[in-house]
Write a protein that holds these residues in place. Sequence first.
Motif, PDB file in Angstrom:
ATOM      1  N   ALA A  79      49.932  29.770  34.787  1.00  0.00           N
ATOM      2  CA  ALA A  79      50.820  30.834  34.322  1.00  0.00           C
ATOM      3  C   ALA A  79      51.750  31.259  35.446  1.00  0.00           C
ATOM      4  N   LEU A  80      53.050  31.307  35.162  1.00  0.00           N
ATOM      5  CA  LEU A  80      54.024  31.836  36.113  1.00  0.00           C
ATOM      6  C   LEU A  80      54.179  33.325  35.833  1.00  0.00           C
ATOM      7  N   ILE A  81      53.713  34.140  36.781  1.00  0.00           N
ATOM      8  CA  ILE A  81      53.692  35.582  36.573  1.00  0.00           C
ATOM      9  C   ILE A  81      54.714  36.256  37.483  1.00  0.00           C
ATOM     10  N   SER A  82      55.149  37.429  37.072  1.00  0.00           N
ATOM     11  CA  SER A  82      56.209  38.122  37.797  1.00  0.00           C
ATOM     12  C   SER A  82      55.858  39.587  37.987  1.00  0.00           C
ATOM     13  N   LEU A  83      56.337  40.146  39.093  1.00  0.00           N
ATOM     14  CA  LEU A  83      56.236  41.585  39.341  1.00  0.00           C
ATOM     15  C   LEU A  83      57.532  42.301  38.966  1.00  0.00           C
ATOM     16  N   GLY A  84      58.460  41.565  38.366  1.00  0.00           N
ATOM     17  CA  GLY A  84      59.743  42.152  38.012  1.00  0.00           C
ATOM     18  C   GLY A  84      60.882  41.421  38.695  1.00  0.00           C
ATOM     19  N   PRO A  85      62.094  41.905  38.525  1.00  0.00           N
ATOM     20  CA  PRO A  85      63.271  41.174  39.007  1.00  0.00           C
ATOM     21  C   PRO A  85      63.531  41.285  40.503  1.00  0.00           C
ATOM     22  N   ARG A  86      62.847  42.173  41.198  1.00  0.00           N
ATOM     23  CA  ARG A  86      63.120  42.349  42.626  1.00  0.00           C
ATOM     24  C   ARG A  86      62.582  41.165  43.427  1.00  0.00           C
ATOM     25  N   ILE A  87      63.350  40.729  44.415  1.00  0.00           N
ATOM     26  CA  ILE A  87      62.919  39.662  45.311  1.00  0.00           C
ATOM     27  C   ILE A  87      62.179  40.311  46.479  1.00  0.00           C
ATOM     28  N   LEU A  88      60.900  40.013  46.607  1.00  0.00           N
ATOM     29  CA  LEU A  88      60.062  40.644  47.623  1.00  0.00           C
ATOM     30  C   LEU A  88      59.778  39.679  48.767  1.00  0.00           C
ATOM     31  N   ARG A  89      59.532  40.241  49.927  1.00  0.00           N
ATOM     32  CA  ARG A  89      59.042  39.425  51.028  1.00  0.00           C
ATOM     33  C   ARG A  89      57.655  38.892  50.673  1.00  0.00           C
ATOM     34  N   VAL A  90      57.292  37.778  51.288  1.00  0.00           N
ATOM     35  CA  VAL A  90      56.009  37.151  50.959  1.00  0.00           C
ATOM     36  C   VAL A  90      54.856  38.119  51.198  1.00  0.00           C
ATOM     37  N   GLU A  91      54.861  38.805  52.342  1.00  0.00           N
ATOM     38  CA  GLU A  91      53.744  39.701  52.640  1.00  0.00           C
ATOM     39  C   GLU A  91      53.679  40.877  51.671  1.00  0.00           C
ATOM     40  N   THR A  92      54.840  41.338  51.191  1.00  0.00           N
ATOM     41  CA  THR A  92      54.864  42.426  50.213  1.00  0.00           C
ATOM     42  C   THR A  92      54.358  41.941  48.860  1.00  0.00           C
ATOM     43  N   ALA A  93      54.830  40.770  48.442  1.00  0.00           N
ATOM     44  CA  ALA A  93      54.394  40.213  47.160  1.00  0.00           C
ATOM     45  C   ALA A  93      52.893  39.945  47.160  1.00  0.00           C
ATOM     46  N   ALA A  94      52.367  39.461  48.284  1.00  0.00           N
ATOM     47  CA  ALA A  94      50.935  39.167  48.357  1.00  0.00           C
ATOM     48  C   ALA A  94      50.109  40.425  48.137  1.00  0.00           C
ATOM     49  N   VAL A  95      50.452  41.495  48.844  1.00  0.00           N
ATOM     50  CA  VAL A  95      49.695  42.740  48.702  1.00  0.00           C
ATOM     51  C   VAL A  95      49.844  43.307  47.294  1.00  0.00           C
ATOM     52  N   ALA A  96      51.066  43.284  46.758  1.00  0.00           N
ATOM     53  CA  ALA A  96      51.300  43.841  45.424  1.00  0.00           C
ATOM     54  C   ALA A  96      50.513  43.080  44.358  1.00  0.00           C
ATOM     55  N   LEU A  97      50.536  41.753  44.423  1.00  0.00           N
ATOM     56  CA  LEU A  97      49.812  40.953  43.436  1.00  0.00           C
ATOM     57  C   LEU A  97      48.307  41.142  43.556  1.00  0.00           C
ATOM     58  N   LEU A  98      47.795  41.099  44.777  1.00  0.00           N
ATOM     59  CA  LEU A  98      46.352  41.234  44.961  1.00  0.00           C
ATOM     60  C   LEU A  98      45.861  42.604  44.510  1.00  0.00           C
ATOM     61  N   ALA A  99      46.618  43.638  44.831  1.00  0.00           N
ATOM     62  CA  ALA A  99      46.212  44.983  44.424  1.00  0.00           C
ATOM     63  C   ALA A  99      46.235  45.128  42.905  1.00  0.00           C
ATOM     64  N   ARG A 100      47.234  44.542  42.274  1.00  0.00           N
ATOM     65  CA  ARG A 100      47.345  44.657  40.815  1.00  0.00           C
ATOM     66  C   ARG A 100      46.257  43.846  40.105  1.00  0.00           C
ATOM     67  N   LEU A 101      45.930  42.698  40.653  1.00  0.00           N
ATOM     68  CA  LEU A 101      44.951  41.823  40.010  1.00  0.00           C
ATOM     69  C   LEU A 101      43.507  42.192  40.327  1.00  0.00           C
ATOM     70  N   ALA A 102      43.315  42.953  41.393  1.00  0.00           N
ATOM     71  CA  ALA A 102      41.956  43.207  41.883  1.00  0.00           C
ATOM     72  C   ALA A 102      41.092  43.863  40.818  1.00  0.00           C
ATOM     73  N   GLN A 103      39.886  43.337  40.704  1.00  0.00           N
ATOM     74  CA  GLN A 103      38.882  43.965  39.849  1.00  0.00           C
ATOM     75  C   GLN A 103      38.030  44.836  40.757  1.00  0.00           C
ATOM     76  N   LEU A 104      38.309  46.131  40.790  1.00  0.00           N
ATOM     77  CA  LEU A 104      37.619  47.015  41.713  1.00  0.00           C
ATOM     78  C   LEU A 104      36.187  47.235  41.256  1.00  0.00           C
ATOM     79  N   PRO A 105      35.226  47.251  42.199  1.00  0.00           N
ATOM     80  CA  PRO A 105      33.832  47.495  41.819  1.00  0.00           C
ATOM     81  C   PRO A 105      33.648  48.909  41.297  1.00  0.00           C
ATOM     82  N   SER A 106      32.783  49.051  40.306  1.00  0.00           N
ATOM     83  CA  SER A 106      32.537  50.374  39.733  1.00  0.00           C
ATOM     84  C   SER A 106      31.627  51.185  40.638  1.00  0.00           C
TER      85      SER A 106
END
Length: 239
Positions: free
Chosen positions: A212-239
């Motif tokens: 799946a090709l997934i997007s955070l929106g139309p903004r072009i992000l730096r690699v380090e910014t995109a990495a943190v944003a994607l990981l934080a959004r996808l993270a399954q936080l422990p209860s």
Amino acid sequence: MNLIILEPEDFVAEDRVRLVDRRLVHARKHLKAAPGDRLRVGLLDDRVGEAEVLRIDREALELRVALNADPPPASSLTLAVALPRPATLEKVLQQGTALGIKRFCLFHCRRVEKSYWDASALAPAALRRQLLLGLEQSCDTHLPTIELHRRFLPFAEDRLASARTQGPVLVGDPLGATPCPLGLSGSATVVLGPEGGFIDYERERFAALGDALISLGPRILRVETAAVALLARLAQLPS
């Protein structure tokens, strides 16, 4: 440094360590540690706890150690990144490790500069240092692994084949048609392209392989910014 990471060779007795490197400098300069103080410590790839300062001066830091707790749980995500420039690589490794990533894959694609593969930042000691900085930040002790893949197709078709049997492969791309999911449960591999993005052929290969090709929106992000944003959004936080 929120956690002083100890290694087996630091121990001079069963519950005592002697440190003479940058950890000593940090304890003196930043923590202002004094005899009797208690510092957070962890044994590499083992448990965490506290240590009492027995001695600290310009020559050495000596601690009495008690390891009695587990480090934070690991992320179930694998992070694969098209090899970026060295300064960016350091940020990605530190931030990814702080977020609990335990497996990194660095791979080549069309818009990766070939000279990056010869950079001193890829030396084992340099990579390990960045991982340790991430562990120290997040009070973790379990060192991630790093895989190097110098050819795109073997990485995309062969290496990721095993990943696809364990969970989805999600390719972050500004042109992705699918919004990045929120709170993904289970294992997954997150793939990030270079600063200039994947070329059409590479996007087509991922799509043909079922990724799946997934997007955070139309903004072009730096690699380090995109990495943190994607990981934080996808993270399954422990209860």
